[in-house]
Design a protein around this motif. Sequence first.
Motif, PDB file in Angstrom:
ATOM      1  N   ILE A 136       5.709  -6.508  -1.524  1.00 15.56           N
ATOM      2  CA  ILE A 136       4.283  -6.656  -1.808  1.00 15.56           C
ATOM      3  C   ILE A 136       4.168  -7.587  -3.002  1.00 15.56           C
ATOM      4  CG2 ILE A 136       2.160  -5.468  -2.488  1.00 15.56           C
ATOM      5  CD1 ILE A 136       3.614  -2.898  -1.261  1.00 15.56           C
ATOM      6  N   VAL A 137       3.412  -8.642  -2.846  1.00 16.43           N
ATOM      7  CA  VAL A 137       3.200  -9.593  -3.935  1.00 16.43           C
ATOM      8  C   VAL A 137       1.806  -9.349  -4.486  1.00 16.43           C
ATOM      9  CG1 VAL A 137       3.319 -11.993  -4.672  1.00 16.43           C
ATOM     10  CG2 VAL A 137       4.636 -11.237  -2.681  1.00 16.43           C
ATOM     11  N   GLY A 138       1.724  -8.916  -5.746  1.00 16.99           N
ATOM     12  CA  GLY A 138       0.439  -8.618  -6.373  1.00 16.99           C
ATOM     13  C   GLY A 138       0.293  -7.141  -6.634  1.00 16.99           C
ATOM     14  N   GLY A 139       0.225  -6.780  -7.928  1.00 22.17           N
ATOM     15  CA  GLY A 139       0.140  -5.377  -8.308  1.00 22.17           C
ATOM     16  C   GLY A 139      -1.235  -4.955  -8.774  1.00 22.17           C
ATOM     17  N   GLY A 140      -2.280  -5.578  -8.226  1.00 20.47           N
ATOM     18  CA  GLY A 140      -3.630  -5.093  -8.473  1.00 20.47           C
ATOM     19  C   GLY A 140      -3.893  -3.847  -7.654  1.00 20.47           C
ATOM     20  N   VAL A 141      -5.148  -3.468  -7.518  1.00 25.44           N
ATOM     21  CA  VAL A 141      -5.449  -2.190  -6.871  1.00 25.44           C
ATOM     22  C   VAL A 141      -5.032  -2.195  -5.402  1.00 25.44           C
ATOM     23  CG1 VAL A 141      -7.850  -2.854  -6.357  1.00 25.44           C
ATOM     24  CG2 VAL A 141      -7.224  -0.433  -6.516  1.00 25.44           C
ATOM     25  N   LEU A 180       3.455   3.077   0.921  1.00 24.80           N
ATOM     26  CA  LEU A 180       4.669   2.704   1.655  1.00 24.80           C
ATOM     27  C   LEU A 180       5.926   3.281   1.026  1.00 24.80           C
ATOM     28  CD1 LEU A 180       3.773  -1.003   2.492  1.00 24.80           C
ATOM     29  CD2 LEU A 180       3.900   0.914   4.100  1.00 24.80           C
ATOM     30  N   SER A 181       5.911   3.487  -0.285  1.00 23.40           N
ATOM     31  CA  SER A 181       7.101   4.046  -0.952  1.00 23.40           C
ATOM     32  C   SER A 181       7.345   5.504  -0.570  1.00 23.40           C
ATOM     33  CB  SER A 181       6.976   3.910  -2.471  1.00 23.40           C
ATOM     34  OG  SER A 181       5.904   4.685  -2.971  1.00 23.40           O
ATOM     35  N   LYS A 182       6.379   6.121   0.065  1.00 22.35           N
ATOM     36  CA  LYS A 182       6.560   7.496   0.550  1.00 22.35           C
ATOM     37  C   LYS A 182       7.382   7.556   1.828  1.00 22.35           C
ATOM     38  CE  LYS A 182       2.992  10.210   0.418  1.00 22.35           C
ATOM     39  NZ  LYS A 182       1.630  10.748   0.690  1.00 22.35           N
ATOM     40  N   GLU A 183       7.527   6.393   2.487  1.00 21.50           N
ATOM     41  CA  GLU A 183       8.207   6.356   3.783  1.00 21.50           C
ATOM     42  C   GLU A 183       9.722   6.257   3.588  1.00 21.50           C
ATOM     43  OE1 GLU A 183       6.665   6.649   6.712  1.00 21.50           O
ATOM     44  OE2 GLU A 183       4.716   6.816   5.703  1.00 21.50           O
ATOM     45  N   PRO A 184      10.487   7.229   4.054  1.00 22.07           N
ATOM     46  CA  PRO A 184      11.942   7.226   3.826  1.00 22.07           C
ATOM     47  C   PRO A 184      12.680   6.105   4.550  1.00 22.07           C
ATOM     48  CG  PRO A 184      11.308   9.039   5.286  1.00 22.07           C
ATOM     49  CD  PRO A 184      10.036   8.442   4.767  1.00 22.07           C
ATOM     50  N   THR A 185      12.031   5.481   5.525  1.00 25.97           N
ATOM     51  CA  THR A 185      12.704   4.419   6.296  1.00 25.97           C
ATOM     52  C   THR A 185      12.486   3.030   5.688  1.00 25.97           C
ATOM     53  OG1 THR A 185      10.776   4.180   7.737  1.00 25.97           O
ATOM     54  CG2 THR A 185      12.508   5.719   8.437  1.00 25.97           C
ATOM     55  N   LEU A 186      11.744   2.967   4.565  1.00 25.70           N
ATOM     56  CA  LEU A 186      11.413   1.674   3.977  1.00 25.70           C
ATOM     57  C   LEU A 186      11.994   1.534   2.573  1.00 25.70           C
ATOM     58  CD1 LEU A 186       7.617   1.377   4.908  1.00 25.70           C
ATOM     59  CD2 LEU A 186       9.600   0.616   6.241  1.00 25.70           C
ATOM     60  N   GLU A 187      12.379   0.309   2.245  1.00 26.90           N
ATOM     61  CA  GLU A 187      12.734  -0.051   0.868  1.00 26.90           C
ATOM     62  C   GLU A 187      11.644  -1.009   0.368  1.00 26.90           C
ATOM     63  OE1 GLU A 187      15.897  -2.960  -1.288  1.00 26.90           O
ATOM     64  OE2 GLU A 187      16.766  -1.497   0.119  1.00 26.90           O
ATOM     65  N   VAL A 188      10.882  -0.554  -0.609  1.00 25.82           N
ATOM     66  CA  VAL A 188       9.683  -1.278  -1.040  1.00 25.82           C
ATOM     67  C   VAL A 188       9.923  -1.956  -2.382  1.00 25.82           C
ATOM     68  CG1 VAL A 188       7.240  -1.052  -1.657  1.00 25.82           C
ATOM     69  CG2 VAL A 188       8.201   0.329   0.214  1.00 25.82           C
ATOM     70  N   THR A 189       9.531  -3.239  -2.468  1.00 22.17           N
ATOM     71  CA  THR A 189       9.609  -3.990  -3.720  1.00 22.17           C
ATOM     72  C   THR A 189       8.237  -4.576  -4.024  1.00 22.17           C
ATOM     73  OG1 THR A 189      11.916  -4.584  -3.301  1.00 22.17           O
ATOM     74  CG2 THR A 189      10.741  -5.866  -4.968  1.00 22.17           C
ATOM     75  N   LEU A 190       7.763  -4.335  -5.238  1.00 22.00           N
ATOM     76  CA  LEU A 190       6.462  -4.846  -5.681  1.00 22.00           C
ATOM     77  C   LEU A 190       6.685  -5.910  -6.742  1.00 22.00           C
ATOM     78  CD1 LEU A 190       3.329  -4.672  -5.841  1.00 22.00           C
ATOM     79  CD2 LEU A 190       3.617  -2.841  -7.523  1.00 22.00           C
TER      80      LEU A 190
END
Length: 378
Positions: A8-13, A22-32
């Motif tokens: 995800i690019v952009g840490g606004g609302v 998305l970070s709640k999903e165990p099948t995903l690796e999320v980077t902000l």
Amino acid sequence: MEKKKIAIVGGGVVGASAAYLLSKEPTLEVTLYDEGVGQGTSAAAGIISPWLSKRRNKKWYRMVKEGAAFYPEFLSEVMNGVAIPKTVYNQVGTLLFKNNPEHLKDLLKIGLKRRESAPEIGELKILSPEEIKKKIPLYTGNESALWAAGGARVDGKYLVDLLIQKAITQGAHFKKEHVETLTVKGHHPILNTIHQNTQYDKVILAVAAWLPNLLEPLEYKVDIRPQKGQLLEIELKNTITTNWPVIMPEGETDIIPFENGRVIIGATHENDKGFDLEIDKVQLTHMLHDAVTGFSDHFKQASVVNYRSGTRAYTSDFAPFFGPVPELSNVYAASGLGSTGLTAGPLVGKVLAQLILDKPTSLPLEDYPIRNYIQSKK
């Protein structure tokens, strides 16, 4: 099983909400990714009270109405049984003033009609100056105001800080880096920073007015323009303001009380400043004096303790958009929320998360068509 890599690019609302979900999903690796410069959300304090707007765009109204209704549910989930911090969000009600008393009656009719499908509006009534003074002891005016009990206020900086911290706790990675370019290899988007090039399975672009910077090099025409917003924060000493309602005088400047005598006044709407973030103290001082007419001199004599400046994103017809970027595999975007970003942002973040997860969306994409604003020139 190997996790899918989501960026995800952009840490606004919008981006922070999507990252949390998305970070709640165990099948995903999320980077902000967020470099923290110029972001509109962190500079903003918002009023969650969209029901009394006379704007006639029904699709826009649906977005902000459902965005307002989503807030308590969303933040209750984020806090997981702990009380929602009042520094972030507090349902204190709103007081809307109009110079013409007949306009208040018109808005009351609009509000009563809209309450039929939006019961979260709560009590609606026109309050006398005496009734207003019971809610805000410093009120010295003689004007009535429309009271909407369901209105709330939110501080953008505290909100995104909370969401990002929760996302990190749930396993997300946070990179305070500038994404210089976006490229695509096959069906895989690649984010390029000064440090490295990283390939992802799917990417969300939640960069508001900076969206053209990432898409124009890929030969897209992007209908987005920046708007500067400035506000100031004053401190009313020895005054308990925690549960004061939000005050919406005639015009675009609002008075948003927080805890410990802290009151935010703003914001400006400046279309000709590009990405300039310089604080204009003279302009803000004039705005302060105009906004607090009808209140005691305590406001005018209060100490200014902080200034904020940020950038909103608007389309040429002031309509928002979100969805998959046309002709660009596994890249999604949202922008054009303007000054309603804090109201609709968490819900739009949820829609983007639903797209990543291939789930039905809470808002119909056809009502907010991305193709109208992002067009390939190839």
